[in-house]
Design a protein around this motif. Sequence first.
Motif, PDB file in Angstrom:
ATOM      1  N   ALA A 115       2.598  -6.714  16.172  1.00 45.81           N
ATOM      2  CA  ALA A 115       2.342  -8.138  16.365  1.00 45.81           C
ATOM      3  C   ALA A 115       1.348  -8.686  15.343  1.00 45.81           C
ATOM      4  CB  ALA A 115       1.806  -8.386  17.778  1.00 45.81           C
ATOM      5  N   GLU A 116       0.541  -7.805  14.748  1.00 43.87           N
ATOM      6  CA  GLU A 116      -0.516  -8.259  13.852  1.00 43.87           C
ATOM      7  C   GLU A 116      -0.227  -7.996  12.376  1.00 43.87           C
ATOM      8  OE1 GLU A 116      -4.432  -7.072  15.003  1.00 43.87           O
ATOM      9  OE2 GLU A 116      -3.987  -7.237  17.136  1.00 43.87           O
ATOM     10  N   LEU A 117       0.615  -7.014  12.090  1.00 39.53           N
ATOM     11  CA  LEU A 117       0.888  -6.678  10.690  1.00 39.53           C
ATOM     12  C   LEU A 117       1.950  -7.593  10.098  1.00 39.53           C
ATOM     13  CD1 LEU A 117       1.025  -2.773  10.902  1.00 39.53           C
ATOM     14  CD2 LEU A 117      -0.859  -4.189  10.033  1.00 39.53           C
ATOM     15  N   GLY A 118       1.851  -7.777   8.792  1.00 45.85           N
ATOM     16  CA  GLY A 118       2.876  -8.535   8.090  1.00 45.85           C
ATOM     17  C   GLY A 118       4.135  -7.700   7.902  1.00 45.85           C
ATOM     18  N   GLU A 119       5.167  -8.329   7.367  1.00 50.69           N
ATOM     19  CA  GLU A 119       6.471  -7.659   7.240  1.00 50.69           C
ATOM     20  C   GLU A 119       6.386  -6.421   6.358  1.00 50.69           C
ATOM     21  OE1 GLU A 119      11.057  -8.660   5.786  1.00 50.69           O
ATOM     22  OE2 GLU A 119       9.554 -10.262   5.934  1.00 50.69           O
ATOM     23  N   ALA A 120       5.704  -6.536   5.225  1.00 50.23           N
ATOM     24  CA  ALA A 120       5.614  -5.397   4.310  1.00 50.23           C
ATOM     25  C   ALA A 120       4.847  -4.241   4.953  1.00 50.23           C
ATOM     26  CB  ALA A 120       4.929  -5.822   3.016  1.00 50.23           C
ATOM     27  N   ALA A 121       3.774  -4.554   5.663  1.00 53.45           N
ATOM     28  CA  ALA A 121       2.987  -3.510   6.311  1.00 53.45           C
ATOM     29  C   ALA A 121       3.781  -2.841   7.422  1.00 53.45           C
ATOM     30  CB  ALA A 121       1.685  -4.095   6.863  1.00 53.45           C
ATOM     31  N   ARG A 122       4.543  -3.629   8.167  1.00 52.65           N
ATOM     32  CA  ARG A 122       5.365  -3.040   9.241  1.00 52.65           C
ATOM     33  C   ARG A 122       6.421  -2.111   8.663  1.00 52.65           C
ATOM     34  NH1 ARG A 122       5.402  -8.296  11.312  1.00 52.65           N
ATOM     35  NH2 ARG A 122       7.593  -8.548  10.713  1.00 52.65           N
ATOM     36  N   ALA A 123       7.026  -2.507   7.567  1.00 50.84           N
ATOM     37  CA  ALA A 123       8.041  -1.657   6.930  1.00 50.84           C
ATOM     38  C   ALA A 123       7.407  -0.354   6.443  1.00 50.84           C
ATOM     39  CB  ALA A 123       8.695  -2.407   5.772  1.00 50.84           C
ATOM     40  N   TRP A 124       6.227  -0.463   5.863  1.00 49.39           N
ATOM     41  CA  TRP A 124       5.534   0.746   5.403  1.00 49.39           C
ATOM     42  C   TRP A 124       5.218   1.660   6.575  1.00 49.39           C
ATOM     43  CZ3 TRP A 124       0.979   3.190   6.410  1.00 49.39           C
ATOM     44  CH2 TRP A 124       0.564   4.186   5.504  1.00 49.39           C
ATOM     45  N   LEU A 125       4.741   1.081   7.684  1.00 48.20           N
ATOM     46  CA  LEU A 125       4.400   1.875   8.861  1.00 48.20           C
ATOM     47  C   LEU A 125       5.641   2.537   9.451  1.00 48.20           C
ATOM     48  CD1 LEU A 125       2.372   2.855  10.944  1.00 48.20           C
ATOM     49  CD2 LEU A 125       2.627   0.655  12.138  1.00 48.20           C
ATOM     50  N   ASP A 126       6.754   1.800   9.495  1.00 50.74           N
ATOM     51  CA  ASP A 126       8.000   2.393   9.993  1.00 50.74           C
ATOM     52  C   ASP A 126       8.368   3.634   9.183  1.00 50.74           C
ATOM     53  OD1 ASP A 126       8.308   0.490  11.955  1.00 50.74           O
ATOM     54  OD2 ASP A 126       9.686  -0.765  10.784  1.00 50.74           O
ATOM     55  N   GLU A 134       8.562   9.592   8.569  1.00 50.05           N
ATOM     56  CA  GLU A 134       8.263  10.833   7.843  1.00 50.05           C
ATOM     57  C   GLU A 134       7.495  11.802   8.742  1.00 50.05           C
ATOM     58  OE1 GLU A 134       6.296  10.309   4.123  1.00 50.05           O
ATOM     59  OE2 GLU A 134       7.794   8.901   3.364  1.00 50.05           O
ATOM     60  N   ALA A 135       6.530  11.268   9.492  1.00 48.43           N
ATOM     61  CA  ALA A 135       5.741  12.124  10.381  1.00 48.43           C
ATOM     62  C   ALA A 135       6.618  12.733  11.466  1.00 48.43           C
ATOM     63  CB  ALA A 135       4.601  11.323  11.004  1.00 48.43           C
ATOM     64  N   ALA A 136       7.487  11.921  12.047  1.00 51.73           N
ATOM     65  CA  ALA A 136       8.374  12.421  13.093  1.00 51.73           C
ATOM     66  C   ALA A 136       9.346  13.450  12.543  1.00 51.73           C
ATOM     67  CB  ALA A 136       9.132  11.252  13.724  1.00 51.73           C
ATOM     68  N   ASP A 137       9.829  13.221  11.336  1.00 49.40           N
ATOM     69  CA  ASP A 137      10.751  14.171  10.721  1.00 49.40           C
ATOM     70  C   ASP A 137      10.064  15.506  10.467  1.00 49.40           C
ATOM     71  OD1 ASP A 137      13.356  14.759   9.338  1.00 49.40           O
ATOM     72  OD2 ASP A 137      12.007  15.009   7.634  1.00 49.40           O
ATOM     73  N   SER A 187       4.448  15.324   3.456  1.00 51.80           N
ATOM     74  CA  SER A 187       4.376  14.012   2.794  1.00 51.80           C
ATOM     75  C   SER A 187       3.655  12.962   3.635  1.00 51.80           C
ATOM     76  CB  SER A 187       5.790  13.524   2.459  1.00 51.80           C
ATOM     77  OG  SER A 187       6.567  13.391   3.637  1.00 51.80           O
ATOM     78  N   TRP A 188       3.733  13.069   4.971  1.00 54.94           N
ATOM     79  CA  TRP A 188       3.084  12.039   5.783  1.00 54.94           C
ATOM     80  C   TRP A 188       1.569  12.044   5.609  1.00 54.94           C
ATOM     81  CZ3 TRP A 188      -0.599  13.314   9.325  1.00 54.94           C
ATOM     82  CH2 TRP A 188      -0.627  14.631   9.786  1.00 54.94           C
ATOM     83  N   GLU A 189       0.999  13.164   5.182  1.00 53.35           N
ATOM     84  CA  GLU A 189      -0.446  13.197   4.980  1.00 53.35           C
ATOM     85  C   GLU A 189      -0.876  12.284   3.833  1.00 53.35           C
ATOM     86  OE1 GLU A 189      -2.265  17.019   4.846  1.00 53.35           O
ATOM     87  OE2 GLU A 189      -1.067  17.815   6.499  1.00 53.35           O
ATOM     88  N   LEU A 190      -0.009  12.092   2.853  1.00 52.50           N
ATOM     89  CA  LEU A 190      -0.302  11.131   1.790  1.00 52.50           C
ATOM     90  C   LEU A 190      -0.306   9.715   2.361  1.00 52.50           C
ATOM     91  CD1 LEU A 190       1.902  12.629  -1.069  1.00 52.50           C
ATOM     92  CD2 LEU A 190      -0.545  12.965  -0.660  1.00 52.50           C
ATOM     93  N   ARG A 191       0.575   9.466   3.299  1.00 50.07           N
ATOM     94  CA  ARG A 191       0.591   8.164   3.965  1.00 50.07           C
ATOM     95  C   ARG A 191      -0.713   7.948   4.752  1.00 50.07           C
ATOM     96  NH1 ARG A 191       5.251   4.771   3.145  1.00 50.07           N
ATOM     97  NH2 ARG A 191       7.109   6.098   2.965  1.00 50.07           N
ATOM     98  N   TYR A 192      -1.216   9.002   5.332  1.00 47.77           N
ATOM     99  CA  TYR A 192      -2.459   8.923   6.112  1.00 47.77           C
ATOM    100  C   TYR A 192      -3.587   8.372   5.243  1.00 47.77           C
ATOM    101  CZ  TYR A 192      -6.310  10.570   9.092  1.00 47.77           C
ATOM    102  OH  TYR A 192      -7.433  10.652   9.879  1.00 47.77           O
ATOM    103  N   ALA A 193      -3.729   8.891   4.057  1.00 47.93           N
ATOM    104  CA  ALA A 193      -4.796   8.446   3.164  1.00 47.93           C
ATOM    105  C   ALA A 193      -4.593   7.004   2.719  1.00 47.93           C
ATOM    106  CB  ALA A 193      -4.877   9.363   1.950  1.00 47.93           C
ATOM    107  N   ALA A 194      -3.337   6.557   2.638  1.00 48.27           N
ATOM    108  CA  ALA A 194      -3.034   5.223   2.119  1.00 48.27           C
ATOM    109  C   ALA A 194      -2.970   4.151   3.199  1.00 48.27           C
ATOM    110  CB  ALA A 194      -1.703   5.267   1.370  1.00 48.27           C
ATOM    111  N   ALA A 195      -3.266   4.500   4.434  1.00 44.81           N
ATOM    112  CA  ALA A 195      -3.081   3.564   5.550  1.00 44.81           C
ATOM    113  C   ALA A 195      -3.880   2.277   5.370  1.00 44.81           C
ATOM    114  CB  ALA A 195      -3.470   4.244   6.862  1.00 44.81           C
TER     115      ALA A 195
END
Length: 226
Positions: free
Chosen positions: A10-21, A26-29, A52-60
Amino acid sequence: MLTSREELDAELGEAARAWLDAALAEAADDAARSGAAADASRTAASPYASPSWELRYAAAGRHCGQRHADSVRSLLLVEARAPLASVTRLYDQGTAAERRAVLLTLHLLDLGDTALPLVEDALRANDTRLVAAAVGPYAAEHLAPHAWRHAVLKCLFTEVPVAAVARLADRARGDTELARMLTDFAAERTAAGRPVPEDLRTALALTAPAGHPAPPTAAPAPTEES
């Protein structure tokens, strides 16, 4: 305070939501491919092999904003069913903010007491953000009494509100050793002409057994007659 996925959406913009998805997928996989047995073997095989999801963790923070970074990182850890190797790596190699998110999430992971060294490390730090995160639900569940009492004192020393200490009332009730430590600390401050923090009085009051008055925070000053 961690926020839910629904609140983030509800708070993130479209680009941020897509990145989070994509990050959560990746984490679930990784969790699905690894499984509990694979997690154990991966932990034993190499503590430096990063999924790979750990790289996402740092970039959150960069993709979802610093205000939401703790919650995004926590979701990643939970979605990945992060094993001890990942949790330790992210803590050891992370910034203070990344470490804080690990500490805030420990109670949501199936790690038993194996992550206690991370909590103990944070409690040795002088970063109040880490101290506050370290005394959360995981510490309340797993810290031994002696270490937990010193964690409460650490909060008082560093001026972290004791409200941050999870289950403080439950663990403090009837704890005579904690009462002694708090009373000694109060007496030291009084003798040095320093005020006794209200948080110390709050914690000390909680050590009284049910139905009993709280112990005094310091010896009363002598009267002129004495």
